[in-house]
Design a protein around this motif. Structure first.
Motif, short mmCIF file in Angstrom:
data_model
loop_
_atom_site.label_atom_id
_atom_site.label_comp_id
_atom_site.label_asym_id
_atom_site.label_seq_id
_atom_site.Cartn_x
_atom_site.Cartn_y
_atom_site.Cartn_z
N THR A 96 -14.69 10.40 -1.04
CA THR A 96 -15.93 9.89 -0.47
C THR A 96 -17.08 10.89 -0.50
OG1 THR A 96 -15.22 10.58 1.76
CG2 THR A 96 -14.69 8.33 1.07
N ARG A 109 -23.55 13.42 0.14
CA ARG A 109 -23.07 12.22 0.83
C ARG A 109 -21.59 12.38 1.13
NH1 ARG A 109 -25.78 7.19 -2.62
NH2 ARG A 109 -27.93 7.44 -1.85
N ARG A 115 -20.74 7.08 7.36
CA ARG A 115 -21.36 7.68 6.19
C ARG A 115 -22.45 8.66 6.63
NH1 ARG A 115 -19.09 7.88 1.60
NH2 ARG A 115 -21.07 7.77 0.49
N HIS A 117 -25.53 11.23 5.00
CA HIS A 117 -26.34 11.61 3.85
C HIS A 117 -27.27 12.74 4.29
CE1 HIS A 117 -29.26 10.32 0.40
NE2 HIS A 117 -28.80 11.56 0.28
#
Length: 520
Positions: A96, A109, A115, A117
């Motif tokens: 990931t 990322r 998630r 960033h």
């Protein structure tokens, strides 16, 4: 595909199977640098598992020594489950995580459920450090740490192929991927190993293996008496306690000295300090775990030369850069500020003169008033005076305590009084060109050369004992931490602050007296 390929190939628009042809453009339609998203090296999974496999080895050794039983096998199975779970987590992190250099930004990322960033402007990149532990070196990997200065969180890529990591460093620091000419300021010498024997950590290093072994026994619920050689050793101790005590002290000393030398060699092997054309100082070091650390000259606010008592007796010192924006709780950042390991004092002074542009650390310092000596002598005596009566009472009323136990406190004066005198002799302050210099400390004497234009404020502190003696502690506040001028006379301290940074302390002074004083 590596970062250099992204620079050389305009069509490098695909990474991990996604079309990046519509990514941002720069320079009138020309593809931005490394605009394709890239993965970490797949070997990072094996490197991540090494952090779990290493601690598992002592557990297996305990099971082998104590013999398999329900008490030992259950924790071992639990450890194996943790190992499997760690493998899954490391694999998810690899799958990931993506990074890229797109135009004027560095992006990262990561995350599966959550998630994340992160993006850093390339002009904010202050340093790119490379680290490779034993597992990383075995697999040909390196951890890349991008430092963006004090106002922006950095990025960490764990891990990339070593060659790609070096090219990425060159690319981010605008080196064009080639090795630039460097001026070498210092290189490691085998004779420096002797300074490792003067480490104050030697006793703790000698005790560490014993503490770790008994801690593992406790975790697995194994009593020391159940281990054969420990049971035999206890029998010997009851028969001849003095001999066993002497052997134990010798064992701790030998392990401590060997460990101190081994640790010094591991950390500082093949050390080199160089200055690159753009003003970046680069430190390379390490035997098993290698490190390449960078320090931008623009963040340098001065230097600190530390001389602990054992190192000072051996004629040694170590050098640390005072860097703006270094997090005191971040071990990697604090380590990257070390410019010279324990080495000869003359070498430390020579390197300091090259970095500072002059011999600021050897400037003649102004002595402090005799009241500072009296204050230190007072601090050395009064705690022992408070402890002596209770020790004497314990010796009289408790039969299992020797009557002469109270002698320990007065005997301690043989150590505390010389340290107090030495602490007074170490005191000093002065100016050397663009630097203000201060020195203090006995057990660990510190000499600091601090840029005057880096001082953003002064803090004046006066304890009750200092007020009675007309003393004060003057602290210079900077982006690289606070640095003190200890136990200086009030008038002299205020004059020194005004001379070093004119006008900064003036609004807080009362000038209607013959000599200005700090306003209350």
């Amino acid at each position: 595909m590596n970062c250099q390929d992204a620079v050389d190939r305009p069509d490098a628009g695909r990474a991990d199977g996604h079309d990046l042809s519509r990514a941002g453009r720069a320079d009138g339609g020309r593809p931005a640098l490394g605009e394709g998203w890239e993965r970490l090296d797949r070997r990072t999974v094996g490197a991540g598992l090494s952090y779990v496999i290493g601690p598992a080895i002592p557990a297996v050794a305990v099971v082998a020594i104590a013999g398999p039983s329900l008490r030992t096998v259950v924790p071992l199975l639990t450890l194996l489950a943790v190992l499997v779970g760690a493998g899954v987590l490391v694999s998810i992190r690899y799958a990931t995580t993506r990074y890229r250099i797109a135009g004027d930004r560095v992006e990262l990322r990561s995350g599966l459920l959550f998630r994340r960033h992160r993006s850093i402007p390339r002009d904010r990149v202050r340093a790119v450090d490379l680290t490779a532990g034993p597992a990383h070196r075995l697999l040909g990997l390196a951890v890349v740490r991008v430092d963006a200065g004090e106002q922006q969180a950095g990025l960490r890529l764990d891990a990339l192929a070593a060659a790609r990591a070096e090219r990425l460093r060159a690319l981010l620091l605008d080196k064009g991927g080639t090795a630039p000419p460097e001026s070498t300021l210092a290189t490691w010498r085998p004779g420096w190993i002797g300074f490792a024997l003067l480490s104050s950590w030697t006793p703790l290093i000698g005790l560490a293996p014993f503490g770790a072994f008994f801690r593992v026994l406790e975790i697995f619920g194994v009593e020391p008496g159940e281990v054969g050689f420990l049971r035999d050793l206890w029998g010997e101790a009851t028969a001849s306690p003095v001999l066993v005590a002497v052997l134990a002290v010798l064992a701790v000393a030998v392990i401590g000295l060997a460990g101190a030398v081994g640790l010094y060699v591991e950390v500082w092997w093949r050390f080199s300090l160089s200055r690159e054309p753009d003003g970046t100082y680069r430190v390379r070091r390490g035997l098993i775990s290698t490190r390449s650390l960078s320090l931008e000259e623009a963040r340098l606010r001065g230097l600190e030369m530390a001389e602990p008592v054992p190192l000072r007796w051996g004629g040694g010192a170590r050098l640390r850069a005072l860097v703006a924006g270094v997090d005191p709780d971040d071990d990697e950042e604090r380590t990257s500020a070390t410019l010279l390991p324990p080495a000869p004092r003359v070498t430390a002074l020579r390197v300091a003169a090259q970095v500072l542009g002059g011999p600021a650390l050897t400037v003649s310092l102004r002595p402090h008033p005799r009241a500072a000596l009296r204050l230190r002598l007072f601090r050395a005596v009064w705690p022992l005076a408070l402890v002596t009566p209770p020790l004497a009472w314990l010796g009289v009323w408790l039969s299992w305590i020797p009557d002469a136990v109270w002698v320990i406190a007065p005997a301690s004066l043989l150590v505390t009084l010389p340290l107090a005198v030495d602490a007074y002799r170490s005191l000093g302050h002065g100016l050397a060109g663009p630097y203000l210099v201060t020195r203090h400390g006995a057990a660990r004497r510190r000499t600091v050369a601090l840029r005057k234009d880096g001082v953003i404020g002064w803090v004046v502190g006066r304890s009750p004992a200092q007020r009675r003696r007309g003393l004060m502690t003057l602290t210079a506040a900077t982006a690289a931490g606070a640095h003190r001028v200890k136990d200086v006379g009030v008038g002299e301290g205020v004059g020194f602050a005004e001379e070093a940074v004119p006008g900064l302390l003036a609004p807080f002074l009362v000038s209607n007296s013959p000599s200005a004083s700090v306003s209350r």
